[in-house]
Each structure stands twice: as C-alpha cells, then as structure tokens.
Write a protein that holds these residues in place. Structure first.
Motif, short mmCIF file in Angstrom:
data_model
loop_
_atom_site.label_atom_id
_atom_site.label_comp_id
_atom_site.label_asym_id
_atom_site.label_seq_id
_atom_site.Cartn_x
_atom_site.Cartn_y
_atom_site.Cartn_z
N PRO A 67 7.11 -27.29 34.23
CA PRO A 67 5.96 -26.39 34.36
C PRO A 67 4.91 -26.98 35.30
CG PRO A 67 6.57 -26.69 32.05
CD PRO A 67 7.35 -27.70 32.83
N ILE A 68 4.23 -26.12 36.04
CA ILE A 68 3.17 -26.58 36.93
C ILE A 68 1.91 -25.77 36.64
CG2 ILE A 68 4.68 -27.39 38.77
CD1 ILE A 68 4.12 -24.79 40.25
N ASP A 69 0.76 -26.42 36.77
CA ASP A 69 -0.53 -25.77 36.55
C ASP A 69 -1.19 -25.57 37.91
OD1 ASP A 69 -2.95 -24.82 35.71
OD2 ASP A 69 -3.42 -26.51 34.39
N ILE A 70 -1.48 -24.32 38.26
CA ILE A 70 -2.08 -24.03 39.57
C ILE A 70 -3.60 -23.94 39.51
CG2 ILE A 70 -0.01 -22.85 40.41
CD1 ILE A 70 -1.55 -20.19 39.97
N ALA A 71 -4.21 -24.30 38.39
CA ALA A 71 -5.67 -24.33 38.32
C ALA A 71 -6.21 -25.29 39.37
CB ALA A 71 -6.13 -24.75 36.93
N ASP A 72 -7.24 -24.86 40.09
CA ASP A 72 -7.89 -25.62 41.16
C ASP A 72 -7.04 -25.76 42.42
OD1 ASP A 72 -10.33 -26.00 39.92
OD2 ASP A 72 -9.71 -27.86 38.94
N TRP A 73 -5.90 -25.09 42.48
CA TRP A 73 -5.17 -25.08 43.75
C TRP A 73 -6.01 -24.39 44.82
CZ3 TRP A 73 0.76 -24.25 44.25
CH2 TRP A 73 1.44 -25.22 43.50
N ARG A 74 -5.86 -24.87 46.04
CA ARG A 74 -6.57 -24.28 47.18
C ARG A 74 -5.67 -23.28 47.89
NH1 ARG A 74 -8.64 -29.37 50.26
NH2 ARG A 74 -7.94 -28.22 52.08
N ILE A 75 -6.22 -22.12 48.15
CA ILE A 75 -5.55 -21.11 48.98
C ILE A 75 -6.37 -21.00 50.25
CG2 ILE A 75 -4.85 -18.71 49.17
CD1 ILE A 75 -4.61 -18.66 46.12
N GLU A 76 -5.81 -21.47 51.35
CA GLU A 76 -6.52 -21.49 52.62
C GLU A 76 -6.07 -20.32 53.48
OE1 GLU A 76 -5.62 -25.30 54.26
OE2 GLU A 76 -6.62 -26.40 52.63
N LEU A 77 -7.01 -19.47 53.82
CA LEU A 77 -6.73 -18.29 54.63
C LEU A 77 -7.35 -18.50 56.00
CD1 LEU A 77 -5.46 -15.40 54.24
CD2 LEU A 77 -7.79 -14.60 53.87
N THR A 78 -6.52 -18.43 57.04
CA THR A 78 -7.02 -18.59 58.40
C THR A 78 -6.55 -17.41 59.26
OG1 THR A 78 -5.10 -19.93 59.02
CG2 THR A 78 -7.06 -21.09 58.24
N GLY A 79 -7.13 -17.26 60.42
CA GLY A 79 -6.80 -16.16 61.32
C GLY A 79 -8.08 -15.49 61.78
N ASP A 80 -8.14 -14.15 61.66
CA ASP A 80 -9.37 -13.45 61.99
C ASP A 80 -10.52 -13.87 61.10
OD1 ASP A 80 -8.19 -12.10 64.03
OD2 ASP A 80 -7.98 -10.19 63.00
N VAL A 81 -10.19 -14.29 59.86
CA VAL A 81 -11.20 -14.85 58.95
C VAL A 81 -10.71 -16.20 58.47
CG1 VAL A 81 -11.99 -12.59 58.20
CG2 VAL A 81 -10.18 -13.74 56.93
N LYS A 82 -11.65 -17.05 58.13
CA LYS A 82 -11.32 -18.37 57.60
C LYS A 82 -12.03 -18.50 56.24
CE LYS A 82 -10.63 -20.93 61.95
NZ LYS A 82 -9.88 -19.85 62.50
N ARG A 83 -11.21 -18.61 55.20
CA ARG A 83 -11.76 -18.74 53.85
C ARG A 83 -10.91 -19.73 53.05
NH1 ARG A 83 -11.72 -12.79 53.88
NH2 ARG A 83 -13.79 -12.02 54.44
N ILE A 84 -11.56 -20.38 52.10
CA ILE A 84 -10.85 -21.24 51.14
C ILE A 84 -11.17 -20.73 49.75
CG2 ILE A 84 -10.62 -23.55 50.17
CD1 ILE A 84 -11.26 -24.70 52.89
N TYR A 85 -10.14 -20.43 48.99
CA TYR A 85 -10.28 -19.99 47.62
C TYR A 85 -9.72 -21.07 46.68
CZ TYR A 85 -10.66 -15.35 49.81
OH TYR A 85 -11.02 -14.28 50.60
N TYR A 86 -10.33 -21.18 45.50
CA TYR A 86 -9.84 -22.10 44.48
C TYR A 86 -9.39 -21.29 43.26
CZ TYR A 86 -11.83 -25.94 47.18
OH TYR A 86 -12.10 -26.84 48.18
N VAL A 87 -8.18 -21.54 42.81
CA VAL A 87 -7.66 -20.81 41.65
C VAL A 87 -8.49 -21.20 40.43
CG1 VAL A 87 -5.67 -20.38 40.17
CG2 VAL A 87 -5.35 -20.75 42.63
N PRO A 88 -9.12 -20.25 39.75
CA PRO A 88 -10.01 -20.59 38.63
C PRO A 88 -9.25 -21.07 37.41
CG PRO A 88 -9.77 -18.21 38.82
CD PRO A 88 -9.06 -18.80 40.01
N LYS A 89 -9.93 -21.88 36.61
CA LYS A 89 -9.35 -22.37 35.36
C LYS A 89 -9.61 -21.36 34.24
CE LYS A 89 -10.04 -27.29 36.41
NZ LYS A 89 -10.68 -28.55 35.95
N VAL A 90 -9.00 -20.23 34.36
CA VAL A 90 -9.16 -19.19 33.35
C VAL A 90 -7.79 -18.65 32.98
CG1 VAL A 90 -11.48 -18.51 34.03
CG2 VAL A 90 -9.54 -17.43 35.14
N GLY A 91 -7.61 -18.36 31.70
CA GLY A 91 -6.34 -17.80 31.28
C GLY A 91 -5.20 -18.80 31.43
N ASN A 92 -4.00 -18.27 31.56
CA ASN A 92 -2.80 -19.09 31.65
C ASN A 92 -2.45 -19.33 33.11
OD1 ASN A 92 -0.44 -20.46 31.29
ND2 ASN A 92 0.73 -18.69 30.55
N THR A 93 -2.74 -20.53 33.60
CA THR A 93 -2.45 -20.87 35.00
C THR A 93 -1.19 -21.73 35.12
OG1 THR A 93 -3.97 -22.75 34.84
CG2 THR A 93 -4.84 -20.69 35.75
#
Length: 249
Positions: A67-93
């Motif tokens: 099993p792996i826990d994806i809480a606090d994983w970074r999702i980096e979106l680049t291209g026309d927009v540049k954003r970094i999202y962090y998977v929240p520690k809520v619910g079953n991650t």
C-alpha cells in the motif's frame, strides 16, 4: 576557547544512520504508481449543462508491491499554466496494490463521493487542467520523482499541436483521457498510450450509428463508468476508480 569549541560540537545532533528519503529506502520505485486517467474536459449533465472545471486525475498503484499513501504528494502542472498542487491529508489517501486513488476538483460534481466504500475520491479544491498545452509530473511526499511526461506536446500536425493526446468535449458529451491497457508500458507522452473514454455499445449523438468498443458485453447502452454520478452518466464518459474502457480497434 577550547571549552567553547567542545560545547559547540556537543550541541550538534546529526546521525550517520539518518537517510535522506529515496526511492530505495522508502520502498518505492519510479513509475510504480501511474496516472491512468485524466479528465481535463469537465463534465456534462444529462440535461446538457456543461462544467469545464469538473476535472480529475486518477492514480493506480500498479507495481509498488505494498500500500502507498499519496498524502502530500506533489502534482506539478506545467504548460500554458504552471501550478503545484499538494494532495491533502483528508479521507483515505492510501492506495492498495492494484487499486486506484481519484483526485477530484469538486465535491459536488460528476465524480463525487456517493457513499460507496470502493470509491472514496480525494477532493483537491482548485484543481484545474487546461484544455490544451499541459504536462503533469508527480512527486512523492519524500520529494522524489514518481512519474513525468504525462503531456500534450506530441501531435501529428501543427494544427493540432499542444492539444490533449486524447479525451474531448464536443458540446454533447465529455470524455476523459484514458491510458491504454496494453502490454507495452509506453511512456505517458506517447500519443499511442491514450484513448478517449468510450462506453460499451455507445449510441452516437445522431442516434443512427452504434459505436462498439472491443471486449464489450451486453450491458447498458451508452452509460458511463460506475462511479460517475447518475445525473451525468449519459453524457460524461469516464471511469474514475475502475479499469479503463476498452480501446477502439
């Protein structure tokens, strides 16, 4: 002076046994958790109401062997927009081997939690994937690269360059971009790796032509994945939290 130096070094608390997190000492290997589906096209209600911001990203524990826990994983979106999202520690991650985690943009959209124990999406407020020119990279909470190159930079001609490799919105339906279920394990940036979500025995908008996927049984006609809300299932084609639809051949 000597006493002061001894006191200074006595306050240091480093240890040679403390390891910087890497793929090896946290029992991971690059790519063992893959992005299997991206919905950038939004959702369409059965009555034709369109929401272009109703997106999701699906990650499968394909080969991590635990099993792996994806809480606090970074999702980096680049291209026309540049954003970094962090998977929240809520619910079953936590993702069990072979299972899926679905990160959704809206708690009340097409891909919401409907009280099924087998489907508990993680709400990431603000998640937004453009309709063109984007690339997604995932990094674990320990900050090592899990997967990169899920992108839209490859195309056969200049006119379609930088548009998503698959998926669509055509004013009648929306379709997610699904990873092809094959044995070749191609990179995420290859156009042959992806196809548009297509329910079995789908009837075209004109109601004249029936479009058949491969490996389809005799189920409902033109109905989306089991975890798409019923108010959207006739016009929003996606498979969050389950195996992707068959490929057209």
């Amino acid at each position: 002076m000597l006493a002061a130096s001894i006191l200074l070094f006595a306050n240091c608390t480093s240890s040679v046994t403390e390891l910087w997190p890497t793929a090896i000492n946290v029992d991971r290997k690059r790519g063992c958790a893959e992005i299997r589906e991206v919905n950038w096209a939004g959702s369409m209600k059965n009555d034709g109401t369109y929401d272009g911001d109703d997106d999701f990203i699906e990650i499968q524990n394909t080969d991590c062997n635990k099993p792996i826990d994806i809480a606090d994983w970074r999702i980096e979106l680049t291209g026309d927009v540049k954003r970094i999202y962090y998977v929240p520690k809520v619910g079953n991650t936590t993702i069990q081997p072979g299972k899926f985690a679905v990160i959704i943009a809206k708690s009340g959209g097409a891909f919401r939690d409907q009280g099924n124990a087998d489907y508990t999406p993680v709400v990431l407020e603000g998640l937004s994937i453009p309709e063109r020119n984007w690339s997604i990279t995932t990094r674990t909470a320990e900050n090592f690269l899990m997967e990169s190159g899920i992108n839209t930079t490859e195309a056969d001609d200049a006119q379609s360059r930088n548009f998503p490799l698959s998926g669509s919105v055509d004013g009648f339906t929306t379709r997610s971009m699904e990873r092809t279920e094959d044995q070749f394990e191609e990179e995420g940036g290859s156009v042959s790796t992806w196809h548009a979500s297509t329910p079995c025995n789908e009837t075209s908008p004109s109601q004249i032509t029936t479009l058949y996927g491969t490996g389809c049984g005799t189920g409902q006609i033109g109905i989306s994945g089991r975890y798409v809300h019923p108010d959207y299932s006739q016009r929003t084609f996606a498979t969050p939290g389950e195996k992707n639809t068959p490929d057209y051949k």
